[in-house]
Design a protein around this motif. Structure first.
Motif, short mmCIF file in Angstrom:
data_model
loop_
_atom_site.label_atom_id
_atom_site.label_comp_id
_atom_site.label_asym_id
_atom_site.label_seq_id
_atom_site.Cartn_x
_atom_site.Cartn_y
_atom_site.Cartn_z
N SER A 21 0.97 -1.28 -0.03
CA SER A 21 0.01 0.12 -0.05
C SER A 21 0.84 1.24 0.00
CB SER A 21 -1.04 0.07 1.25
OG SER A 21 -1.51 1.24 1.39
N LEU A 48 -7.36 -1.40 -7.89
CA LEU A 48 -8.31 -0.54 -7.14
C LEU A 48 -7.72 1.01 -7.16
CD1 LEU A 48 -8.97 -3.03 -4.33
CD2 LEU A 48 -10.30 -2.73 -6.37
N HIS A 49 -6.62 1.08 -7.33
CA HIS A 49 -6.04 2.33 -7.30
C HIS A 49 -5.22 2.95 -8.40
CE1 HIS A 49 -7.27 2.38 -2.98
NE2 HIS A 49 -6.74 1.27 -2.94
N ARG A 116 -13.66 9.83 -3.70
CA ARG A 116 -12.54 8.99 -3.17
C ARG A 116 -13.32 7.85 -2.33
NH1 ARG A 116 -7.41 8.49 0.79
NH2 ARG A 116 -6.98 6.61 0.89
N ALA A 117 -13.67 6.76 -2.71
CA ALA A 117 -14.60 5.69 -2.18
C ALA A 117 -13.53 5.37 -0.85
CB ALA A 117 -14.93 4.60 -2.72
N PRO A 118 -13.77 5.77 0.57
CA PRO A 118 -13.00 5.18 1.39
C PRO A 118 -12.71 3.59 1.77
CG PRO A 118 -14.68 6.02 2.29
CD PRO A 118 -14.89 6.28 0.89
N CYS A 119 -11.59 3.08 2.20
CA CYS A 119 -11.56 1.79 2.32
C CYS A 119 -11.11 1.19 3.64
CB CYS A 119 -10.77 1.18 1.11
SG CYS A 119 -8.71 1.60 1.29
N SER A 120 -10.90 0.10 4.06
CA SER A 120 -10.46 -0.45 5.32
C SER A 120 -8.88 -0.22 5.84
CB SER A 120 -10.59 -1.96 5.47
OG SER A 120 -9.80 -2.54 4.52
N LYS A 121 -8.17 0.17 4.78
CA LYS A 121 -6.73 0.84 4.91
C LYS A 121 -6.62 2.03 5.68
CE LYS A 121 -3.98 -1.51 1.34
NZ LYS A 121 -5.13 -2.56 0.82
N ASP A 132 -13.54 4.59 8.15
CA ASP A 132 -14.00 4.42 6.63
C ASP A 132 -15.43 4.81 6.44
OD1 ASP A 132 -14.39 1.96 7.69
OD2 ASP A 132 -14.22 1.08 5.79
N THR A 141 -14.74 12.58 1.71
CA THR A 141 -14.04 11.64 1.29
C THR A 141 -12.74 12.17 0.54
OG1 THR A 141 -15.01 11.48 -0.75
CG2 THR A 141 -16.03 10.05 0.87
#
Length: 207
Positions: A21, A48-49, A116-121, A132, A141
């Motif tokens: 990441s 995904l990014h 930006r769709a927030p994610c678990s990271k 998130d 976001t």
């Protein structure tokens, strides 16, 4: 508006699975912006990014303040750049930045295309559960840019709004429309018609 700070990072082992990441970034005085993003910045998961529709990310300084109020125990860790953004600047936020907005920053021209769709990271970054979800629910976001003109941006560069569509919606509006349980079909149709909305978010609205 001026660029207060710029950030970029390289993939490193992160989180419980130690998957690559780039959410942890360093400060830079300047970034070389290409069509897929800054040459100084790389993505750990390219599925995904990154790419042309997620080339550059900006997060509002005001949103950090909202996070500090909600999560006071980690307020000292909520410093600009820590959520993985590339650009930090005052006054710009999810309510006053709109899909299709075109900004000139130094020698670069960027166009806002999606939240930006927030994610678990993000949760893993700060060691907090459901951060998130809070970010998504509040519509804080941040947003992605696509690159219209490549070039160099530097700390201290002026951020100039060059064009805004007559019919558009804010970054927060798009996020809320996608997440809302009470669907307003007329607003969804309006949002889906916005010129420049990223294809992924058009699919989410249609769904």
């Amino acid at each position: 508006m001026l660029v207060d700070a710029l950030f970029a990072g390289k993939p490193q082992a992160f989180g419980p699975r130690q998957s690559p990441s780039s959410i942890i970034k360093d400060q830079f005085e300047q970034l070389h912006i290409e069509l897929n993003g800054a040459s100084e910045d790389e993505q750990g998961n390219k599925k995904l990014h990154g790419g042309p529709e997620m080339a550059v990310h900006q997060y509002s300084q005001e949103s950090y303040e909202a996070l500090k109020k909600q999560f006071p125990n980690i307020a000292h860790n909520l410093i600009f750049g820590s959520i993985g953004e590339n650009i930090s600047a005052q006054t710009m936020n999810d309510e006053n930045v709109f899909i299709g907005d075109t900004y000139r920053i130094g020698g670069v021209v960027l166009q806002v295309n999606s939240p930006r769709a927030p994610c678990s990271k993000i949760n893993q970054r700060y060691g907090v559960k459901n951060m998130d979800l809070f970010i998504a629910e509040k519509g804080i976001t941040g947003w992605y840019y696509r690159v219209i003109e490549t070039g160099i941006m530097q700390v201290g560069d002026r951020i100039t709004l060059e064009h805004r569509l007559q019919k558009t919606k804010s970054v927060r509006d798009i996020m809320r429309l996608v997440r809302s349980k009470n669907k307003n079909m007329s607003q969804i149709i309006e949002a889906a018609a916005i010129n420049g909305l990223a294809a992924e978010w058009l699919r989410k609205l249609k769904k």
